[in-house]
Design a protein around this motif. Structure first.
Motif, PDB file in Angstrom:
ATOM      1  N   LYS A   1      58.598 -76.824  19.310  1.00 35.12           N
ATOM      2  CA  LYS A   1      57.893 -75.733  18.426  1.00 35.12           C
ATOM      3  C   LYS A   1      58.787 -75.483  17.402  1.00 35.12           C
ATOM      4  O   LYS A   1      58.346 -75.420  16.133  1.00 35.12           O
ATOM      5  CB  LYS A   1      57.799 -74.265  19.250  1.00 35.12           C
ATOM      6  N   LEU A   2      60.151 -75.204  17.557  1.00 33.83           N
ATOM      7  CA  LEU A   2      61.038 -74.861  16.234  1.00 33.83           C
ATOM      8  C   LEU A   2      61.189 -75.916  15.218  1.00 33.83           C
ATOM      9  O   LEU A   2      60.853 -75.579  14.043  1.00 33.83           O
ATOM     10  CB  LEU A   2      62.271 -74.828  16.965  1.00 33.83           C
ATOM     11  N   ALA A   3      61.183 -77.171  15.898  1.00 32.05           N
ATOM     12  CA  ALA A   3      61.185 -78.297  14.840  1.00 32.05           C
ATOM     13  C   ALA A   3      59.865 -78.526  13.999  1.00 32.05           C
ATOM     14  O   ALA A   3      59.965 -78.991  12.912  1.00 32.05           O
ATOM     15  CB  ALA A   3      61.118 -79.557  15.699  1.00 32.05           C
ATOM     16  N   VAL A   4      58.663 -78.108  14.519  1.00 25.48           N
ATOM     17  CA  VAL A   4      57.599 -78.217  13.655  1.00 25.48           C
ATOM     18  C   VAL A   4      57.490 -76.803  12.739  1.00 25.48           C
ATOM     19  O   VAL A   4      57.391 -76.840  11.301  1.00 25.48           O
ATOM     20  CB  VAL A   4      56.192 -78.102  14.646  1.00 25.48           C
ATOM     21  N   CYS A   5      57.767 -75.661  13.124  1.00 22.42           N
ATOM     22  CA  CYS A   5      57.821 -74.465  12.558  1.00 22.42           C
ATOM     23  C   CYS A   5      58.561 -74.547  11.157  1.00 22.42           C
ATOM     24  O   CYS A   5      58.490 -74.141  10.123  1.00 22.42           O
ATOM     25  CB  CYS A   5      58.141 -73.400  13.391  1.00 22.42           C
ATOM     26  N   GLY A   6      60.014 -74.911  11.823  1.00 20.24           N
ATOM     27  CA  GLY A   6      60.975 -74.998  10.636  1.00 20.24           C
ATOM     28  C   GLY A   6      60.505 -75.687   9.463  1.00 20.24           C
ATOM     29  O   GLY A   6      60.655 -75.314   8.226  1.00 20.24           O
ATOM     30  N   THR A   7      59.897 -77.055   9.572  1.00 15.76           N
ATOM     31  CA  THR A   7      59.695 -77.815   8.616  1.00 15.76           C
ATOM     32  C   THR A   7      58.304 -77.310   7.811  1.00 15.76           C
ATOM     33  O   THR A   7      58.372 -77.546   6.623  1.00 15.76           O
ATOM     34  CB  THR A   7      59.657 -79.380   8.992  1.00 15.76           C
TER      35      THR A   7
END
Lengths: 355, 355
Positions: free
Chosen positions: A90-96
């Motif tokens: 989730k973090l990797a998608v939200c971050g970018t």
């Protein structure tokens, strides 16, 4: 202590738990099977045209959204991989998605490169891939190309993900770190420091009884609503590593201005302040994954606040201070006791592997 | 045993060797200094407009090169980081440049995300960043955005790099793995297996006295020359992990064709065959980082070969076989002894961390 909700653990008696092996990284049949099984099947629904070695898009179709292409990348090395409020996927998608959105771009497509340590369970890998897919669907982006590498046991700590995003910036939109001017308002969209405090608590090596969730969320919708209401917005940045303090210092330096914020206007949960007091940390430096710092011209402050407060991710939006014409690069906070203190760039390291 | 040429080692007595610390990953001042010192200073010359958190390009300027955007990503986890013929920095640029070029795209911009283990020497990091910058300049691409994460000692093995590339495909160009047709020629641009054999030898745990260099090189120039001479080219793929055999199997499966290649036409250095014989490896599965497999229609075979042979990276270009109408998905090699053997997808793992 808040406990991360994990699926029931299998008993490791005679039951075989399938894990990633070096063969999965060999470029051959096992790798193709792993990618098909874990990633293609998860991402197929995530509005991806097709998960190919090279994704292709018509430039004319991109130009419908605006006149400039935005391009950004981030690696995610967070520990633990699953935490209250999110996981590394989730973090990797939200971050970018957020890195694209804060520049004013409409996020469109992501690539996903995964480095996996031999021995990681396939169940966890599937869970994280599904989490990426769900977050991408929610954010309206497609995960369109990827790569998988497997390294031997001990050469990496379980899993690292690098996402790279492309988006398109609408014509005429100009958001930049160097545009802040004296008199502008400094806003945030809600409670600060939740992600940092949640990860600290989730690490489990501190006996913290704090019920704090990471604020990890895709912010493109909130940002579109904000820019619609306050089209003169000068600058937006997500306050991730280094927190609010680091973003404010970057604006002050790049725009050659001073910034004055008020402690009693800055939204901080009592639980987060509590964690910080126990550990001797400053919440202004704690990482966020769903919070932005916004600089808007004076006449657009009310509209910007109102637009954010009706959005689920901006209910606690607040005006925390103003841009000033004092010493360029200087950030000062008026404390609740009436004094003032300098808020400097973070020196050293608060918490490794926070994102 | 070929020795990697490293700069003279400093004596580790009372001399302080600067290394990466966790503070360098904290998002604060130390990180900014590291990025400025190591990456910005190296990449500034690499035709980059500006190394920002979010790079931006005019869509109209991109459309000058063609009508479709290409987008591809790869993580690099090679061990050792420096090897005869290259290093992880050169590899990370070449790998993504080549992934763009084999799809027919003109490579334009790269992002670079680095995961560094605490304790890595700053000197090595600078050397690798300069190598990336030099390779990018040679390939005519800009490294325009990036990210740096530092993980504690033991959480990664020194350094991983993820590069993501964007390029533009000229109008009308259609290169795809599913376009091979019976009668087409199968070509390669030179000696196969050099990269895999060089890494095996460089690992040093085998007492191999082989003077083999990695073939790591950016192939966009060769590919442009090839496509100019043979515009009907059906398919191009760089034969990296899994080698020639894996690429041939992918084409045979995706195009529903059979492929017959001839062992005596396949360019293999005696040294590479020697390494493979000693270790019981099949050179057809060895990784390459500067070799492509090309499928061209029958009437364009002579032009394709001629165009490659006048290019420094294609002097040993060869026609190694043909697409057939036998069992779909089947790849067969006619051996030097007159027999024939099936060349299957790689099952299992030949060599971890080859790229």
């Amino acid at each position: 202590m808040n406990v991360v909700q994990l699926p029931p653990r299998r008993k490791l008696g005679k039951i075989h738990v399938p894990t990633v092996t070096l063969a999965h990284g060999g470029g051959g049949k096992a790798m193709k099977d792993l990618i098909d099984d874990v990633f293609i099947s998860a991402f197929a629904g995530a509005s991806a045209p097709a998960l190919e070695d090279q994704a292709r898009f018509d430039l004319a179709a991109l130009a419908v959204h605006g006149d400039r292409l935005a391009f950004t990348t981030d690696s995610f090395v967070i520990d633990p991989l699953e935490f209250p409020g999110g996981d590394i996927g989730k973090l990797a998608v939200c971050g970018t998605v957020n890195d694209l959105a804060v520049g004013g771009a409409k996020p469109l497509y992501l690539s996903c490169a995964v480095i996996v340590e031999e021995g990681v369970s396939l169940d966890m890998l599937r869970r994280l891939a599904l989490s990426m897919a769900k977050t991408a669907t929610d954010a309206g982006v497609g995960i369109v190309t990827g790569d998988t590498k497997v390294v031997p046991r001990g050469a990496a700590d379980k899993l690292f993900i690098t996402t790279t995003g492309i988006g398109v910036i609408p014509k005429g939109r100009d958001i930049s770190v160097s545009r802040a001017q004296p008199g502008d308002g400094v806003l945030v969209n809600g409670w600060l420091g939740d992600h940092g405090a949640a990860i600290l608590a989730a690490r489990g090596d501190l006996a913290l009884d704090a019920d704090i969730q990471s604020d990890c969320a895709p912010l493109h919708g909130l940002i579109e609503a904000l820019l619609c209401a306050a089209p003169g917005t000068r600058f937006i940045r997500d306050a991730t590593r280094g927190g609010l303090a680091t973003v404010l210092n970057e604006v002050a330096e790049a725009s050659n201005v001073s910034i004055l914020i008020a402690e009693d206007q800055t939204p901080l949960r009592p639980e987060v302040c509590g964690v910080c007091e126990i550990l001797g940390l400053d919440p202004l430096y704690l990482a966020n994954e769903g919070k932005i710092v916004i600089v808007v011209p004076p006449d657009e402050i009310p509209a910007a606040l109102a637009a954010m407060r009706v959005h689920p991710l901006g209910e606690k939006a607040a005006l925390i201070g103003h841009i000033g014409d004092g010493e360029a690069g200087r950030v000062v906070m008026k404390t609740v006791f009436g004094g003032s203190r300098i808020v400097d760039m973070l020196v050293g390291e608060q918490l490794p592997r926070i994102c």
